[in-house]
Design an enzyme around this catalytic site. Structure first.
Site, mmCIF file in Angstrom:
data_model
loop_
_atom_site.group_PDB
_atom_site.id
_atom_site.type_symbol
_atom_site.label_atom_id
_atom_site.label_comp_id
_atom_site.label_asym_id
_atom_site.label_seq_id
_atom_site.Cartn_x
_atom_site.Cartn_y
_atom_site.Cartn_z
ATOM 1 C CG LEU A 286 -1.845 -1.219 1.351
ATOM 2 C CD1 LEU A 286 -2.724 -1.094 2.598
ATOM 3 C CD2 LEU A 286 -2.697 -1.406 0.112
ATOM 4 C CG HIS B 275 -3.066 1.156 -2.382
ATOM 5 N ND1 HIS B 275 -1.714 0.933 -2.567
ATOM 6 C CD2 HIS B 275 -3.700 0.409 -3.312
ATOM 7 C CE1 HIS B 275 -1.557 0.086 -3.555
ATOM 8 N NE2 HIS B 275 -2.727 -0.253 -4.035
ATOM 9 C CE LYS C 146 -1.623 2.902 -11.518
ATOM 10 N NZ LYS C 146 -0.356 2.175 -11.491
#
Ligand code: PAF
Length: 281
Positions: free
Chosen positions: A30, A34, A149
């Site tokens: 992460l 995130h 993304k």
């Protein structure tokens, strides 16, 4: 923060947690991108709802065994980050707890996955759709948050939810970038220092091409040529694909008459990075 390692344990723990239930599916490692998804999930769940994160490096979405083997798995770090971000429940199963050895059902999207990553990573989106549908079923989530993304992944998951009547709201969250413009990715930590220093050119190449819009350019070729030139000026990277597609159908476009997406995937060594820009006519 609760942690579940098996589907049965997950069901038990979920029973004690209030709705709405908002899921952030991840493969771990992460980063701040995130954590932005987690914050978005909290906004959707409200202070009294449940924010859940799944951490699962899904083997069936990897097309290269080396990429799967090298994928970072810092679980203790990830759990600490989830705890600090106010996550209520983490589901971190082993592959054996998710897939039967003789599993024979796969979810396939057959239109939006034809180009971009779908073309160069055969089977990738079957793996993504299959695991995400399993996660939606396991969590019985009200909503789930995904990063923009992965523009193709997001479009395909929206299509899956639409076509299969999955009762989960899909929430997209804008790409989070490093200060030098590189899109955050769990794979960035695997770049050599030289490759890391070069990688912001991906964003610059796409932005540079997009600036042609200001000069009235609308046909596809100049956008692709400008971005390709900038990418190919790098002594390090190799282009996996560079495509201009319709923002909704993800099919290649000629002249830009509707919103379009200029998207690329590049390799630095064996590290594959993706990015895109949206072009509005
Ligand atoms: O975007 C990812 O990290 C993965 O593709 C996802 C959605 C968690 C499925 O494994």
């Amino acid at each position: 923060m609760r942690i579940a390692r098996t589907p049965d344990d997950l069901r038990l723990q979920l029973a004690a947690l209030p709705r709405p239930r908002v899921l952030v599916p991840t493969m771990g490692a992460l980063h701040d991108g995130h954590l932005a998804l987690v914050h978005r999930a909290r906004k959707a769940a409200g202070p009294d709802g449940t924010v859940a994160v799944s951490i699962f490096v899904n083997p069936i979405q990897f097309d290269r065994p080396g990429d799967l083997a090298a994928y970072p798995k810092p679980l203790e770090d990830d759990l600490a980050k989830c705890q600090a971000a106010g996550v209520d429940l983490v589901f971190a199963p082993e592959a054996g707890a998710m897939y039967f050895p003789d599993r024979s059902v796969t979810v396939t999207e057959s239109l939006l996955s034809k180009h971009l990553c779908g073309a160069t990573r055969p089977g990738h989106f079957d793996g993504v759709c299959t695991v995400v549908l399993k996660l939606f079923n396991l969590f019985q989530a009200d909503a789930a948050v995904f990063g923009e993304k992965d523009v193709q992944q997001l479009a395909i998951l929206r299509r899956m939810v639409r076509d299969l009547d999955v009762p989960v709201e899909i929430i997209g969250h804008p790409t989070v970038r490093e200060p030098d413009g590189l899109a955050m990715s769990s794979r960035n930590v695997r770049l050599t220092p030289e490759h890391r220093a070069d990688a912001p050119r991906i964003r610059r190449a796409l932005e540079g091409a997009r600036s042609l819009l200001q000069f009235g350019e609308r046909s596809a070729a100049p956008f692709l040529a400008a971005a390709r030139k900038h990418l190919e000026d790098s002594p390090f990277l190799r282009i996996d694909y560079l495509e201009l597609v319709d923002a909704e159908t993800l099919q290649p476009v000629g002249p830009i008459k509707r919103p379009a997406v200029l998207a690329t995937a590049v390799f630095y060594g064996d590290v594959r990075l993706i990015d895109h820009v949206t072009l509005l006519p």
